[in-house]
Design a protein around this motif. Structure first.
Motif, PDB file in Angstrom:
ATOM      1  N   SER A   1       0.835  -1.195   0.000  1.00  0.00           N
ATOM      2  CA  SER A   1       0.000   0.000   0.000  1.00  0.00           C
ATOM      3  C   SER A   1       0.869   1.243   0.000  1.00  0.00           C
ATOM      4  O   SER A   1       1.999   1.230   0.489  1.00  0.00           O
ATOM      5  N   LEU A   2       0.335   2.327  -0.534  1.00  0.00           N
ATOM      6  CA  LEU A   2       1.005   3.617  -0.529  1.00  0.00           C
ATOM      7  C   LEU A   2       0.025   4.673  -0.040  1.00  0.00           C
ATOM      8  O   LEU A   2      -1.175   4.578  -0.296  1.00  0.00           O
ATOM      9  N   TYR A   3       0.557   5.695   0.653  1.00  0.00           N
ATOM     10  CA  TYR A   3      -0.283   6.742   1.214  1.00  0.00           C
ATOM     11  C   TYR A   3       0.283   8.121   0.928  1.00  0.00           C
ATOM     12  O   TYR A   3       1.501   8.303   0.832  1.00  0.00           O
ATOM     13  N   ALA A   4      -0.615   9.081   0.814  1.00  0.00           N
ATOM     14  CA  ALA A   4      -0.184  10.467   0.750  1.00  0.00           C
ATOM     15  C   ALA A   4       0.426  10.857   2.093  1.00  0.00           C
ATOM     16  O   ALA A   4      -0.002  10.373   3.147  1.00  0.00           O
ATOM     17  N   ASP A   5       1.419  11.745   2.059  1.00  0.00           N
ATOM     18  CA  ASP A   5       2.071  12.162   3.294  1.00  0.00           C
ATOM     19  C   ASP A   5       1.080  12.756   4.295  1.00  0.00           C
ATOM     20  O   ASP A   5       1.233  12.592   5.504  1.00  0.00           O
TER      21      ASP A   5
ATOM     22  N   ILE B   1      -5.660   1.594   4.194  1.00  0.00           N
ATOM     23  CA  ILE B   1      -6.406   0.994   3.095  1.00  0.00           C
ATOM     24  C   ILE B   1      -6.291  -0.525   3.194  1.00  0.00           C
ATOM     25  O   ILE B   1      -5.242  -1.058   3.564  1.00  0.00           O
ATOM     26  N   SER B   2      -7.368  -1.218   2.877  1.00  0.00           N
ATOM     27  CA  SER B   2      -7.372  -2.673   2.906  1.00  0.00           C
ATOM     28  C   SER B   2      -8.359  -3.181   1.863  1.00  0.00           C
ATOM     29  O   SER B   2      -9.143  -2.407   1.308  1.00  0.00           O
ATOM     30  N   ARG B   3      -8.312  -4.480   1.597  1.00  0.00           N
ATOM     31  CA  ARG B   3      -9.251  -5.048   0.634  1.00  0.00           C
ATOM     32  C   ARG B   3      -9.680  -6.436   1.063  1.00  0.00           C
ATOM     33  O   ARG B   3      -8.968  -7.149   1.776  1.00  0.00           O
ATOM     34  N   ASP B   4     -10.872  -6.814   0.623  1.00  0.00           N
ATOM     35  CA  ASP B   4     -11.436  -8.129   0.875  1.00  0.00           C
ATOM     36  C   ASP B   4     -11.911  -8.647  -0.471  1.00  0.00           C
ATOM     37  O   ASP B   4     -12.975  -8.264  -0.951  1.00  0.00           O
ATOM     38  N   ASN B   5     -11.118  -9.504  -1.077  1.00  0.00           N
ATOM     39  CA  ASN B   5     -11.435  -9.973  -2.418  1.00  0.00           C
ATOM     40  C   ASN B   5     -12.710 -10.819  -2.468  1.00  0.00           C
ATOM     41  O   ASN B   5     -13.405 -10.832  -3.479  1.00  0.00           O
TER      42      ASN B   5
ATOM     43  N   TYR C   1      -3.675  -7.186 -13.194  1.00  0.00           N
ATOM     44  CA  TYR C   1      -2.363  -7.363 -12.575  1.00  0.00           C
ATOM     45  C   TYR C   1      -1.459  -6.144 -12.728  1.00  0.00           C
ATOM     46  O   TYR C   1      -0.244  -6.229 -12.528  1.00  0.00           O
ATOM     47  N   GLY C   2      -2.024  -5.021 -13.075  1.00  0.00           N
ATOM     48  CA  GLY C   2      -1.261  -3.800 -13.170  1.00  0.00           C
ATOM     49  C   GLY C   2      -0.859  -3.305 -11.798  1.00  0.00           C
ATOM     50  O   GLY C   2      -1.506  -3.619 -10.795  1.00  0.00           O
ATOM     51  N   PRO C   3       0.210  -2.514 -11.711  1.00  0.00           N
ATOM     52  CA  PRO C   3       0.668  -2.024 -10.410  1.00  0.00           C
ATOM     53  C   PRO C   3      -0.257  -0.970  -9.824  1.00  0.00           C
ATOM     54  O   PRO C   3      -0.957  -0.258 -10.559  1.00  0.00           O
ATOM     55  N   HIS C   4      -0.270  -0.859  -8.508  1.00  0.00           N
ATOM     56  CA  HIS C   4      -0.996   0.232  -7.867  1.00  0.00           C
ATOM     57  C   HIS C   4      -0.269   1.537  -8.187  1.00  0.00           C
ATOM     58  O   HIS C   4       0.922   1.541  -8.493  1.00  0.00           O
ATOM     59  N   SER C   5      -0.987   2.638  -8.123  1.00  0.00           N
ATOM     60  CA  SER C   5      -0.438   3.901  -8.589  1.00  0.00           C
ATOM     61  C   SER C   5      -0.994   5.078  -7.799  1.00  0.00           C
ATOM     62  O   SER C   5      -2.132   5.050  -7.335  1.00  0.00           O
ATOM     63  N   VAL C   6      -0.182   6.129  -7.668  1.00  0.00           N
ATOM     64  CA  VAL C   6      -0.614   7.375  -7.039  1.00  0.00           C
ATOM     65  C   VAL C   6      -1.181   8.352  -8.062  1.00  0.00           C
ATOM     66  O   VAL C   6      -1.655   9.425  -7.695  1.00  0.00           O
ATOM     67  N   ARG C   7      -1.145   7.984  -9.322  1.00  0.00           N
ATOM     68  CA  ARG C   7      -1.594   8.850 -10.402  1.00  0.00           C
ATOM     69  C   ARG C   7      -3.058   8.580 -10.732  1.00  0.00           C
ATOM     70  O   ARG C   7      -3.430   7.447 -11.030  1.00  0.00           O
ATOM     71  N   SER C   8      -3.872   9.611 -10.707  1.00  0.00           N
ATOM     72  CA  SER C   8      -5.286   9.439 -11.007  1.00  0.00           C
ATOM     73  C   SER C   8      -5.513   8.960 -12.433  1.00  0.00           C
ATOM     74  O   SER C   8      -6.488   8.251 -12.707  1.00  0.00           O
TER      75      SER C   8
END
Length: 126
Positions: A58-62, A70-74, A103-110
């Motif tokens: 996971s990644l977070y804004a400062d 953030i979490s997920r339940d598939n 399978y794409g990477p998570h991203s901080v870009r909208s």
């Protein structure tokens, strides 16, 4: 067609907590990275948090690091955002977004996200 729906917003006093939920339908949720963004009054949309398709990273804004999770339940095809120690500056419409690439990477870009929810309002009073 993928649909994204956020729930859980509301009014809370500073220092309080909320849990936002995001349910995804019409897609292969377990292989899609997810993200949360927000737009405050008179402000542009900003990144909040993102989680990989596997849930392993996971990644977070400062501005929210250490306060939001953030979490997920598939199994439920859902992603969550736990908001703790809320501040008035957290007041915004919170949007859940799904990537369109399996399978794409998570991203901080909208711009990396193909599907967006309608948003849920979070209001933090002082």
């Amino acid at each position: 067609q993928v649909q994204v729906i956020e729930t859980g917003g509301g009014l809370v006093q500073a220092g309080g907590s909320l849990r936002l939920s995001c349910t995804v339908s019409g897609g292969t949720f377990s292989s899609i990275a997810m993200g949360w963004f927000r737009r405050g009054p008179g402000k542009e949309r900003e990144f909040v948090a993102t989680i990989s398709w596997s849930g392993s990273d996971s990644l977070y804004a400062d501005s929210v690091k250490g306060r939001f999770t953030i979490s997920r339940d598939n199994a439920k095809k859902s992603v969550y955002l736990q908001l703790n120690s809320l501040k008035p500056e957290d007041t915004a419409i919170y949007y859940c977004a799904a990537r369109g690439l399996k399978y794409g990477p998570h991203s901080v870009r909208s711009t990396a996200y193909a599907y967006w929810g309608q948003g849920t309002q979070v209001t933090v009073s002082s």
